[in-house]
Scaffold this motif. Sequence first.
Motif, PDB file in Angstrom:
ATOM      1  N   UNK A  85      38.677  30.862  35.620  1.00 43.67           N
ATOM      2  CA  UNK A  85      38.127  31.797  36.504  1.00 43.67           C
ATOM      3  C   UNK A  85      39.159  32.457  37.298  1.00 43.67           C
ATOM      4  N   UNK A  86      39.070  33.811  37.150  1.00 39.36           N
ATOM      5  CA  UNK A  86      39.860  34.795  37.737  1.00 39.36           C
ATOM      6  C   UNK A  86      39.670  35.334  38.981  1.00 39.36           C
ATOM      7  N   UNK A  87      40.651  35.717  39.816  1.00 37.83           N
ATOM      8  CA  UNK A  87      40.611  36.497  41.021  1.00 37.83           C
ATOM      9  C   UNK A  87      41.640  37.443  41.272  1.00 37.83           C
ATOM     10  N   UNK A  88      41.302  38.543  42.175  1.00 38.89           N
ATOM     11  CA  UNK A  88      42.181  39.360  42.197  1.00 38.89           C
ATOM     12  C   UNK A  88      43.113  38.981  43.634  1.00 38.89           C
ATOM     13  N   UNK A  89      44.432  39.266  43.513  1.00 42.13           N
ATOM     14  CA  UNK A  89      45.318  39.008  44.590  1.00 42.13           C
ATOM     15  C   UNK A  89      45.098  39.755  45.886  1.00 42.13           C
ATOM     16  N   UNK A  90      44.603  40.942  45.364  1.00 44.04           N
ATOM     17  CA  UNK A  90      44.345  41.762  46.736  1.00 44.04           C
ATOM     18  C   UNK A  90      43.308  42.894  46.388  1.00 44.04           C
ATOM     19  N   UNK A  91      42.737  43.536  47.458  1.00 41.90           N
ATOM     20  CA  UNK A  91      41.731  44.538  47.107  1.00 41.90           C
ATOM     21  C   UNK A  91      42.210  45.535  46.109  1.00 41.90           C
ATOM     22  N   UNK A  92      41.394  45.693  44.875  1.00 39.80           N
ATOM     23  CA  UNK A  92      41.476  46.633  43.887  1.00 39.80           C
ATOM     24  C   UNK A  92      40.693  47.733  43.671  1.00 39.80           C
ATOM     25  N   UNK A  93      41.008  48.858  43.363  1.00 44.13           N
ATOM     26  CA  UNK A  93      39.954  49.804  43.084  1.00 44.13           C
ATOM     27  C   UNK A  93      40.643  50.606  42.074  1.00 44.13           C
ATOM     28  N   UNK A  94      39.750  51.658  41.365  1.00 45.35           N
ATOM     29  CA  UNK A  94      40.252  52.532  40.484  1.00 45.35           C
ATOM     30  C   UNK A  94      41.651  53.027  40.477  1.00 45.35           C
ATOM     31  N   UNK A  95      41.859  53.461  41.662  1.00 44.39           N
ATOM     32  CA  UNK A  95      43.062  54.211  42.024  1.00 44.39           C
ATOM     33  C   UNK A  95      44.104  53.163  42.012  1.00 44.39           C
ATOM     34  N   UNK A  96      44.065  52.100  42.220  1.00 43.91           N
ATOM     35  CA  UNK A  96      45.110  50.908  42.253  1.00 43.91           C
ATOM     36  C   UNK A  96      46.018  51.070  41.135  1.00 43.91           C
ATOM     37  N   UNK A  97      47.463  50.957  41.558  1.00 44.33           N
ATOM     38  CA  UNK A  97      48.469  51.100  40.551  1.00 44.33           C
ATOM     39  C   UNK A  97      48.608  49.558  39.918  1.00 44.33           C
ATOM     40  N   UNK A  98      48.969  49.557  38.627  1.00 45.58           N
ATOM     41  CA  UNK A  98      49.349  48.163  38.104  1.00 45.58           C
ATOM     42  C   UNK A  98      48.318  47.193  38.389  1.00 45.58           C
ATOM     43  N   UNK A  99      47.050  47.512  38.221  1.00 42.39           N
ATOM     44  CA  UNK A  99      45.833  46.815  38.497  1.00 42.39           C
ATOM     45  C   UNK A  99      46.235  45.199  37.655  1.00 42.39           C
ATOM     46  N   UNK A 100      46.435  45.359  36.816  1.00 41.30           N
ATOM     47  CA  UNK A 100      46.650  44.160  35.636  1.00 41.30           C
ATOM     48  C   UNK A 100      47.575  43.031  36.253  1.00 41.30           C
ATOM     49  N   UNK A 101      48.657  43.609  37.364  1.00 40.13           N
ATOM     50  CA  UNK A 101      49.489  42.459  37.722  1.00 40.13           C
ATOM     51  C   UNK A 101      48.788  42.150  39.072  1.00 40.13           C
ATOM     52  N   UNK A 102      47.658  42.288  39.550  1.00 41.33           N
ATOM     53  CA  UNK A 102      47.044  41.799  40.787  1.00 41.33           C
ATOM     54  C   UNK A 102      45.865  40.986  40.489  1.00 41.33           C
ATOM     55  N   UNK A 103      46.241  40.255  39.238  1.00 38.86           N
ATOM     56  CA  UNK A 103      45.150  38.958  39.052  1.00 38.86           C
ATOM     57  C   UNK A 103      45.689  37.698  38.845  1.00 38.86           C
ATOM     58  N   UNK A 104      44.989  36.777  39.322  1.00 40.86           N
ATOM     59  CA  UNK A 104      45.583  35.287  39.049  1.00 40.86           C
ATOM     60  C   UNK A 104      44.597  34.292  38.795  1.00 40.86           C
ATOM     61  N   UNK A 105      44.842  33.331  38.259  1.00 41.23           N
ATOM     62  CA  UNK A 105      43.735  32.122  37.968  1.00 41.23           C
ATOM     63  C   UNK A 105      43.472  31.465  39.139  1.00 41.23           C
TER      64      UNK A 105
END
Length: 207
Positions: A85-105
């Motif tokens: 199960x994944x969760x984002x490390x901070x609020x993410x929108x379509x405009x957020x840069x480097x979205x893939x780095x803001x996900x963790x287990x």
Amino acid sequence: MAILFDWYENPKTPEQQGEENMLHPRLRLNGKVTTSQLRARIQKRCTLTETDVIAVLDALSHAMGEELADGRQVHLDGIGFFRPNLVSTEPVTEKTKHKNTKVKLKGIVFRPDQFLMDEVGRVKVQRTRFPFHSSKLTDEEIDALLTEYFATHDFVQRKSFQFLCGMTQTTAARHLRRLCEEGKLKNAGLPKQPVYKPVNGYYVVNE
């Protein structure tokens, strides 16, 4: 034996103020079983030695970890399904840069097989004689308890505050944050290991 529980009051939203309080049952764990205890019980139910059971469980843990790390669901017959199960490390929108780095287990989700549910069977439940939900204390009552506490103590930690006020861990942490924001307590420890001391002028403390 029975599963112990107590009734817990659901938090109200602003729209629900004035409505009758709704309750839900909360489990109180009856201790825990260690891996070594499970190994001994498994060994008695089959022809494997306890050393064999240790090796199998260790290999199972590694194999499951590898499959889950690859994003696969793991099914153990008679036990259930496991998936990451994944969760984002901070609020993410379509405009957020480097979205893939803001996900963790976040954790591993488990869904039991019906066979395991049947093994547990129809449980017997019993309400605990010692309620473990938070006491309904007013801010003034909390201040009175702290005044008495600081008469013989130099500081308070979250766990001791929790037991002092008869609160759950979450409620105790919330009140400690409130007391710090109100300037009544200050953290004299580390951010992740807080030690709270009274601010001069509160709880009959003079520096």
